[in-house]
Design a protein around this motif. Structure first.
Motif, short mmCIF file in Angstrom:
data_model
loop_
_atom_site.label_atom_id
_atom_site.label_comp_id
_atom_site.label_asym_id
_atom_site.label_seq_id
_atom_site.Cartn_x
_atom_site.Cartn_y
_atom_site.Cartn_z
N VAL A 160 -58.97 32.42 -24.61
CA VAL A 160 -59.85 33.14 -25.53
C VAL A 160 -59.40 34.60 -25.55
O VAL A 160 -59.35 35.25 -24.50
N ILE A 161 -59.09 35.10 -26.73
CA ILE A 161 -58.54 36.44 -26.85
C ILE A 161 -59.54 37.34 -27.54
O ILE A 161 -60.09 37.00 -28.60
N ASP A 162 -59.81 38.48 -26.93
CA ASP A 162 -60.59 39.52 -27.59
C ASP A 162 -59.80 40.82 -27.52
O ASP A 162 -58.64 40.84 -27.09
N ASP A 163 -60.46 41.92 -27.95
CA ASP A 163 -59.73 43.20 -28.02
C ASP A 163 -59.32 43.71 -26.65
O ASP A 163 -58.38 44.51 -26.53
N GLU A 164 -60.00 43.25 -25.58
CA GLU A 164 -59.70 43.75 -24.24
C GLU A 164 -58.83 42.81 -23.43
O GLU A 164 -58.49 43.11 -22.29
N THR A 165 -58.49 41.65 -23.96
CA THR A 165 -57.71 40.67 -23.20
C THR A 165 -56.28 41.17 -22.97
O THR A 165 -55.56 41.45 -23.94
N PRO A 166 -55.82 41.28 -21.68
CA PRO A 166 -54.43 41.69 -21.43
C PRO A 166 -53.47 40.53 -21.72
O PRO A 166 -53.72 39.39 -21.34
N LEU A 167 -52.40 40.82 -22.38
CA LEU A 167 -51.43 39.79 -22.75
C LEU A 167 -50.04 40.19 -22.24
O LEU A 167 -49.72 41.38 -22.12
N GLU A 168 -49.23 39.18 -21.95
CA GLU A 168 -47.84 39.43 -21.54
C GLU A 168 -47.03 39.81 -22.77
O GLU A 168 -47.00 39.05 -23.75
N THR A 169 -46.41 40.94 -22.72
CA THR A 169 -45.68 41.46 -23.87
C THR A 169 -44.23 41.73 -23.48
O THR A 169 -43.97 42.29 -22.40
N PHE A 170 -43.30 41.36 -24.33
CA PHE A 170 -41.87 41.55 -24.07
C PHE A 170 -41.15 41.55 -25.42
O PHE A 170 -41.72 41.12 -26.43
N PRO A 171 -39.90 42.00 -25.44
CA PRO A 171 -39.16 42.00 -26.71
C PRO A 171 -39.00 40.58 -27.25
O PRO A 171 -38.91 39.60 -26.50
N ALA A 172 -38.98 40.48 -28.58
CA ALA A 172 -38.88 39.17 -29.22
C ALA A 172 -37.60 38.45 -28.84
O ALA A 172 -37.55 37.21 -28.82
N SER A 173 -36.53 39.20 -28.48
CA SER A 173 -35.26 38.57 -28.13
C SER A 173 -35.40 37.69 -26.89
O SER A 173 -34.67 36.70 -26.74
N GLN A 174 -36.33 38.03 -25.99
CA GLN A 174 -36.49 37.23 -24.77
C GLN A 174 -37.12 35.88 -25.06
O GLN A 174 -37.01 34.97 -24.24
N ALA A 175 -37.76 35.74 -26.19
CA ALA A 175 -38.38 34.47 -26.53
C ALA A 175 -37.46 33.58 -27.35
O ALA A 175 -37.82 32.44 -27.67
N LEU A 176 -36.26 34.08 -27.68
CA LEU A 176 -35.29 33.29 -28.42
C LEU A 176 -34.32 32.65 -27.44
O LEU A 176 -33.70 33.34 -26.61
N LEU A 177 -34.14 31.36 -27.52
CA LEU A 177 -33.30 30.64 -26.58
C LEU A 177 -31.85 31.11 -26.66
O LEU A 177 -31.19 31.32 -25.63
#
Length: 774
Positions: free
Chosen positions: A220-237
């Motif tokens: 469940v995501i709201d405005d205060e939920t911390p999310l793992e963030t990284f460059p989009a290149s790391q999510a490309l195989l």
């Protein structure tokens, strides 16, 4: 002498007091009249509504897009202006920093380990890569040459390396388990962050270095939920497997796996699927939150600062700045000033309304005495003011459309004088409400005049379009003329695009108005209860079903109607009334007689007995009077316009059916005195109403004289003149013209015209030698 002066003074005072008493008594009587109070209430309601539509408590915003400013404009006060363009750029910059949110479903990646185990066991079970299943061979990249059907040397080396890593048959199971365990650890980062489909990069306009945020698929995501963030290149195989990628950096940690690195990379690309799904709702919510929290970019302006330089044209940027200054000044305006402005505006509306009311009372009783027509008229004015207010200030002169539409409709529905007077009031109100100048008012009135003057009669829709074109040309010429008067440097006038655009826009609005009015003409006729010459010409066709039925059932009545139409049209034209309306009204005025044609003398053949001989006078009167109601019913059934139905209902007014009235009196006198009854005159009168227009009054006289002239044994000019005069005077003294606008001078002209027409019809002829007396 002094005594005489005192007496005269007392007499004057008495006369003044008497006049004042009469005036106040008349006013008091009107105020006790429910109909008068209703009309006053309607006018007051529309007046208050106009005050609201005009926004009379606010000063007008006097600038418009494309307006030329000869002397420039300075700031009248200190104010701030929200720069929407800069604010939007700032929002876009902050939006680019917002990481798109993706939902990670790692379940497909957990299935990679068992799949790799099965594929490795299949590799261990064969001695040649061609013996592998197509899916497994393709996954490891063991492809044969399509020409010679052999495997390239590098792939053979990879095959040997893979077989060597797996080892002999007796230890292959333990080796494969170790490989799978290491592979599971190796791919752990993929399960944690997920794999992004490369197509999403282009679809979402995401760059490789732009951050993306990843959340579990069921979080469940709201405005205060911390999310793992990284460059989009790391999510490309592919990016992760490239040199320097997060997976490529791990190969040296797994000595066994690194020996078969090329094959595992190919296998991973084939077997791994994307696990990240774009969360549009959460991303949009965060973008919206960022836009809301972005501070507004404001420009500061000081009193006396140049807002528009001299000799410039107001563009959209300048107009926005001027609007901000206007809003600031309005916000600081006191309620006292607003009340004064409101009182002045209401006084102006009362003056203009008083002028309109005076004209309507004197010249248009059909509007004043009919609540429906008055409401439609006031609604038309209110809508014109409202739409004019709404469309003004946009730079394309849209306020001309409601102004010209209204005056053209009124000219068609009523007359040119009313249209011009209304146009004057509307143009003045629009000019004041828009903060315009004398030049704007002159241009508006010029277009009103150009639209009203040609609309004496509308015989075709193309005429309205032609009027629209004439109005457009008038606007273009007058607008340029007023610009030449205002400009000091005429050399700039010929090359300035804004003025040309303004003139062309206004001319286009005028021409579009002509097209619009021509298209809604049937709606105008129905709403205002009028009929145009165009519709009258269509109705004058003798092939109309009602006229054809009248010819078949009552040919004598039809011939009578044609004769009435001929003489009525000429008489109406002689006094400036609508002759075409009289002619077409005469065609249909007696259609009610077709239901009982044998009860009317013109349809009785020579020697045929009249059916009235077997009826008492009262019953005969009911039959005669009934043709009016029957005609109105037939007209309604065949959707004839209201003005023609008015002719049917009003052509007899409340006149007396004299023949049967006298017959009833004779019958009553013949009765014994003890049985004698008084004959009520009201029982032998038509129900009315009396003629409400000049055309209906002319029609009444023409109908009477046409029928009466047929009874003249010798229709000499003198006898015809006497007959026409007697009938006209009888109708006048009977009060039949009291509710119409027909004057005595016009009545004399009508008499003269009818006399000449009848003399022409009954003109003498020479007797031919072979002609015998009938």
């Amino acid at each position: 002498m002094r005594l005489f002066s005192q007496r005269r003074s007392r007499s004057a005072k008495a006369a003044t007091l008497t006049a004042a008493t009469k005036w106040s008594g008349r006013l008091s009587g009107h105020l006790r009249n429910v109909d008068v109070l209703l009309r006053l209430a309607i006018c007051s309601a529309f007046l208050l509504f106009l005050v609201g539509v005009l926004g009379s408590w606010r000063a007008p915003f006097r600038y418009r897009l494309g307006e030329y400013v000869a002397d420039g404009i300075l700031a009248r006060t200190d104010f701030q202006r929200i720069n929407l363009r800069k604010t939007e750029l700032a929002r876009l910059d902050r939006e680019r920093l917002v990481a798109p949110i993706f939902r990670n479903n790692p379940e497909p990646l957990r299935d990679l380990a068992p799949t790799l185990r099965n594929d490795l066991f299949e590799v261990a079970a064969v001695h040649d890569p061609n013996e592998l299943a197509d899916v497994v061979r393709s996954a490891f990249g063991f492809q044969t040459d399509p020409v010679n059907h052999t495997m390239p040397e590098p792939m053979l080396r990879d095959w040997d390396a893979l077989r060597m890593v797996i080892g002999p048959q007796e230890s292959k199971e333990r080796t494969i388990d170790e490989l799978v365990d290491q592979f599971t650890v190796f791919t752990a980062p993929l399960r944690a962050t997920g794999i992004l489909n490369p197509a999403e990069i282009g679809r979402r306009d995401i760059t490789l270095d732009r951050p993306v945020s990843v959340a579990p698929v069921d979080a469940v995501i709201d405005d205060e939920t911390p999310l793992e963030t990284f460059p989009a290149s790391q999510a490309l195989l592919d990016e992760s497997l490239k040199a320097g990628g997060r997976l490529a950096q791990q190969w040296n940690q797994f000595a066994t796996l690194s020996r078969i690195q090329p094959m595992l990379e190919r296998w991973l690309r084939q077997r791994a699927v994307s696990t990240l799904m774009y969360d549009e709702e959460s991303t949009t919510r965060r973008l919206r939150d960022i836009r809301t929290k972005t501070p507004l970019e404001k420009d500061e302006f000081q009193r006396g600062q140049v807002l528009v330089p001299p000799g410039a044209w107001i563009d959209e940027e300048s107009l926005d700045i001027l609007r901000a200054q206007y809003d600031t000044i309005e916000a600081d305006t006191s309620w006292t000033d607003r009340a004064i402005r409101l009182a002045v505006a209401m006084t102006l509306l009362l003056v203009l309304g008083g002028v309109q009311a005076y004209y309507l009372l004197r010249n248009e009783p059909r509007i004043v005495h009919h609540v429906g027509r008055m409401t439609v008229y006031l609604t038309t004015i209110t809508l014109a003011v409202g739409f004019g207010r709404l469309l003004s200030g946009h730079g394309w002169r849209g306020e001309l459309v409601p102004l010209l539409s209204t005056v053209m409709i009124l000219a068609i529905a009523y007359n040119q004088v009313l249209a011009a007077l209304t146009g004057f009031s509307l143009a003045l109100l629009q000019t004041i409400a828009a903060g315009g100048n004398v030049a704007d008012f002159v241009v508006a009135m010029s277009t009103v005049a150009a639209a009203v003057v040609p609309l004496t009669a509308v015989s075709s829709r193309s005429k309205i379009v032609a009027v629209g074109f004439t109005t457009a040309l008038t606007y273009f010429v007058v607008d340029w003329g007023m610009a030449i008067v205002r400009f000091q440097q005429l050399d700039r006038l010929w090359t300035d695009w804004y003025l040309l655009s303004d003139s062309l826009s206004g001319a286009t609005a005028c021409f579009v108005t002509g097209l619009l009015v021509s298209g809604i003409l049937p709606f105008v006729e129905q709403t205002f209860g009028v009929v145009t010459d165009l519709s009258l010409l269509e109705l004058s066709d003798i092939s109309h079903p009602l006229l054809q039925e009248l010819v078949r059932r009552a040919p004598g009545t039809y011939n009578h109607s044609i004769g009435v139409a001929t003489i009525a049209e000429t008489a109406a034209d002689a006094i400036g009334a609508n002759g075409l309306l009289c002619r077409v009204g005469a065609y249909f005025h007696d259609i009610g007689k077709m239901l009982k044609p044998q009860y009317f003398v013109e349809n009785i053949a020579a020697g045929q007995e009249s059916r009235h001989q077997h009826l008492n006078p009262t019953m005969s009167t009911l039959v005669i009077i009934g043709h009016v109601k029957d005609g109105a019913d037939l007209a309604h059934q065949h959707n004839l316009p209201d003005p023609l139905i008015d002719f049917i209902e009003q052509h007899h007014g409340t006149t007396l059916v004299e023949y049967f009235f006298h017959a009833a009196n004779k019958q009553a006198e013949a009765q014994p005195e003890e049985f004698r009854t008084v004959v009520e005159e009201s029982s032998f009168r038509y129900p009315g109403p009396k003629p409400q227009s000049r055309e209906a009054a002319v029609m009444m006289i023409a109908d009477a004289v046409e029928g009466a002239s047929r009874t003249l044994a010798e229709p000499t000019p003198k006898r015809i003149e006497t007959l026409v005069h007697e009938i006209a005077m009888k109708r006048l003294l009977d009060g039949q013209f009291d509710e119409s606008t027909l004057t005595l001078s016009e009545l004399a002209i009508v008499e003269d015209s009818l006399t000449k027409s009848l003399i022409g019809i009954y003109h003498g002829r020479i007797k031919y030698p072979d002609q015998k007396t009938a």
